[in-house]
Design a protein around this motif. Sequence first.
Motif, PDB file in Angstrom:
ATOM      1  N   VAL A  71     -11.881  24.904  88.591  1.00 29.28           N
ATOM      2  CA  VAL A  71     -12.944  24.257  87.371  1.00 29.28           C
ATOM      3  C   VAL A  71     -12.583  22.895  87.150  1.00 29.28           C
ATOM      4  N   ASN A  72     -13.644  21.958  87.427  1.00 27.12           N
ATOM      5  CA  ASN A  72     -13.328  20.379  87.044  1.00 27.12           C
ATOM      6  C   ASN A  72     -13.244  20.233  85.744  1.00 27.12           C
ATOM      7  N   LEU A  73     -12.087  19.458  85.258  1.00 26.97           N
ATOM      8  CA  LEU A  73     -12.185  18.897  83.876  1.00 26.97           C
ATOM      9  C   LEU A  73     -12.646  17.289  83.874  1.00 26.97           C
ATOM     10  N   SER A  74     -13.478  17.076  83.309  1.00 19.20           N
ATOM     11  CA  SER A  74     -13.961  15.484  83.305  1.00 19.20           C
ATOM     12  C   SER A  74     -12.861  14.820  82.586  1.00 19.20           C
ATOM     13  N   PRO A  75     -12.775  13.516  82.852  1.00 14.27           N
ATOM     14  CA  PRO A  75     -11.793  12.749  82.226  1.00 14.27           C
ATOM     15  C   PRO A  75     -11.746  12.879  80.697  1.00 14.27           C
ATOM     16  N   SER A  76     -13.157  12.665  80.352  1.00 12.40           N
ATOM     17  CA  SER A  76     -13.347  12.684  78.647  1.00 12.40           C
ATOM     18  C   SER A  76     -13.058  14.408  78.429  1.00 12.40           C
ATOM     19  N   GLN A  77     -13.142  15.252  79.004  1.00 11.57           N
ATOM     20  CA  GLN A  77     -12.798  16.510  78.474  1.00 11.57           C
ATOM     21  C   GLN A  77     -11.290  16.803  78.372  1.00 11.57           C
ATOM     22  N   PHE A  78     -10.672  16.274  79.367  1.00 14.49           N
ATOM     23  CA  PHE A  78      -9.357  16.413  79.387  1.00 14.49           C
ATOM     24  C   PHE A  78      -8.385  15.671  78.216  1.00 14.49           C
ATOM     25  N   GLN A  79      -9.268  14.555  77.916  1.00 10.42           N
ATOM     26  CA  GLN A  79      -8.713  13.735  77.031  1.00 10.42           C
ATOM     27  C   GLN A  79      -8.757  14.300  75.574  1.00 10.42           C
ATOM     28  N   GLN A  80      -9.323  15.318  75.481  1.00 12.63           N
ATOM     29  CA  GLN A  80      -9.726  15.945  73.901  1.00 12.63           C
ATOM     30  C   GLN A  80      -8.335  16.329  73.523  1.00 12.63           C
ATOM     31  N   PRO A  81      -7.740  15.762  72.485  1.00 17.86           N
ATOM     32  CA  PRO A  81      -6.712  16.434  71.842  1.00 17.86           C
ATOM     33  C   PRO A  81      -6.390  18.048  71.828  1.00 17.86           C
ATOM     34  N   ASP A  82      -7.450  18.763  71.637  1.00 17.92           N
ATOM     35  CA  ASP A  82      -7.140  20.291  71.947  1.00 17.92           C
ATOM     36  C   ASP A  82      -7.435  20.845  72.907  1.00 17.92           C
ATOM     37  N   ILE A  83      -7.702  20.266  73.985  1.00 18.48           N
ATOM     38  CA  ILE A  83      -8.057  20.929  75.443  1.00 18.48           C
ATOM     39  C   ILE A  83      -7.141  22.061  75.871  1.00 18.48           C
ATOM     40  N   VAL A  84      -5.634  21.821  75.434  1.00 21.33           N
ATOM     41  CA  VAL A  84      -4.820  23.110  76.043  1.00 21.33           C
ATOM     42  C   VAL A  84      -5.063  24.207  74.942  1.00 21.33           C
ATOM     43  N   GLY A  85      -5.422  23.873  73.886  1.00 23.34           N
ATOM     44  CA  GLY A  85      -5.926  25.132  73.064  1.00 23.34           C
ATOM     45  C   GLY A  85      -7.096  25.800  73.473  1.00 23.34           C
ATOM     46  N   VAL A  86      -8.098  24.797  73.721  1.00 21.41           N
ATOM     47  CA  VAL A  86      -9.427  25.366  74.316  1.00 21.41           C
ATOM     48  C   VAL A  86      -9.243  26.176  75.636  1.00 21.41           C
ATOM     49  N   VAL A  87      -8.337  25.702  76.419  1.00 24.80           N
ATOM     50  CA  VAL A  87      -8.112  26.911  77.722  1.00 24.80           C
ATOM     51  C   VAL A  87      -7.515  27.809  77.426  1.00 24.80           C
ATOM     52  N   LYS A  88      -6.501  27.779  76.358  1.00 27.36           N
ATOM     53  CA  LYS A  88      -5.866  29.160  75.936  1.00 27.36           C
ATOM     54  C   LYS A  88      -6.806  29.932  75.375  1.00 27.36           C
ATOM     55  N   ARG A  89      -7.584  29.610  74.696  1.00 24.36           N
ATOM     56  CA  ARG A  89      -8.375  30.292  73.872  1.00 24.36           C
ATOM     57  C   ARG A  89      -9.327  31.023  74.952  1.00 24.36           C
ATOM     58  N   ILE A  90     -10.036  30.418  75.875  1.00 22.61           N
ATOM     59  CA  ILE A  90     -11.099  30.782  76.829  1.00 22.61           C
ATOM     60  C   ILE A  90     -10.551  31.726  77.825  1.00 22.61           C
ATOM     61  N   ILE A  91      -9.151  31.438  78.055  1.00 20.61           N
ATOM     62  CA  ILE A  91      -8.403  32.467  79.066  1.00 20.61           C
ATOM     63  C   ILE A  91      -8.242  33.857  78.113  1.00 20.61           C
ATOM     64  N   GLY A  92      -7.870  33.678  76.974  1.00 18.94           N
ATOM     65  CA  GLY A  92      -7.474  35.043  76.128  1.00 18.94           C
ATOM     66  C   GLY A  92      -8.824  35.696  75.699  1.00 18.94           C
ATOM     67  N   GLU A  93      -9.915  34.894  75.411  1.00 17.90           N
ATOM     68  CA  GLU A  93     -11.179  35.590  75.458  1.00 17.90           C
ATOM     69  C   GLU A  93     -11.664  36.415  76.484  1.00 17.90           C
ATOM     70  N   SER A  94     -11.590  35.587  77.734  1.00 16.47           N
ATOM     71  CA  SER A  94     -12.225  36.387  79.152  1.00 16.47           C
ATOM     72  C   SER A  94     -11.191  37.419  79.531  1.00 16.47           C
ATOM     73  N   GLU A  95      -9.915  37.392  79.045  1.00 16.62           N
ATOM     74  CA  GLU A  95      -8.889  38.318  79.695  1.00 16.62           C
ATOM     75  C   GLU A  95      -8.417  37.774  81.084  1.00 16.62           C
ATOM     76  N   LEU A  96      -8.759  36.666  81.493  1.00 16.68           N
ATOM     77  CA  LEU A  96      -8.337  36.364  82.798  1.00 16.68           C
ATOM     78  C   LEU A  96      -6.769  35.943  82.673  1.00 16.68           C
ATOM     79  N   ASP A  97      -6.231  36.435  83.784  1.00 20.79           N
ATOM     80  CA  ASP A  97      -4.821  36.125  83.991  1.00 20.79           C
ATOM     81  C   ASP A  97      -4.931  34.520  84.504  1.00 20.79           C
ATOM     82  N   PRO A  98      -4.083  33.872  83.248  1.00 22.53           N
ATOM     83  CA  PRO A  98      -4.106  32.191  83.616  1.00 22.53           C
ATOM     84  C   PRO A  98      -3.632  31.701  85.072  1.00 22.53           C
ATOM     85  N   ARG A  99      -2.950  32.623  85.729  1.00 27.83           N
ATOM     86  CA  ARG A  99      -2.745  32.395  87.360  1.00 27.83           C
ATOM     87  C   ARG A  99      -3.941  32.337  88.064  1.00 27.83           C
ATOM     88  N   CYS A 100      -5.021  32.968  87.569  1.00 27.83           N
ATOM     89  CA  CYS A 100      -6.221  32.863  88.449  1.00 27.83           C
ATOM     90  C   CYS A 100      -7.043  31.788  88.049  1.00 27.83           C
TER      91      CYS A 100
END
Length: 186
Positions: A71-100
């Motif tokens: 999945v592409n992250l735009s520069p603006s999206q990547f620069q969001q202060p909470d992007i790591v938390g957003v990714v972590k939350r979405i992975i958790g909600e989807s139950e996708l293995d982060p290695r995927c």
Amino acid sequence: KVDRAGSIVGMESLIRWRASTSGLLVPPGEFIPLAEKNGMIVNIGNLILKRSCNDTRMLQQMGCSPRSVAVNLSPSQFQQPDIVGVVKRIIGESELDPRCLELEITESGIMMNEKESINKLNELSEMGVSISIDDFGTGYSSLSKLKLYPINTLKIDKSFVDDLPGDSLSATIAVSIIDLAHNLGF
């Protein structure tokens, strides 16, 4: 994404927009810059990330087993202060293995705030998420920086690939980038 034997090993999420009035496909080169300019790219990017993780998990549960989704992250999206938390939350909600999950980030997106970006890349990598440098060779392309980034893949910019195999200069650049990436363990 296929391996040399032709087996599916992963996929990449790409956004497309069909105009409601004409039904014609609006090229990403037209609507992505507009979304970046008006600030909608962050919401669009988060929606695509969520949909990609959910769809990949659903495919895995159905017996299809793509190893990863990029999945592409735009520069603006990547620069969001909470992007790591957003990714972590979405992975958790989807139950996708982060290695995927493989996140594709451009060199320019990383260089906007390099120190903070390296911290984000390290946090994402520690979660198990793969990191790709997208459009490699057209941004800053500082070879000295590659050793600082916890990346897994270099994606050669299409400007070096479009004219292959006929353009010997493009072929030389592409082969050099591939050799560099292999030698660095990407």
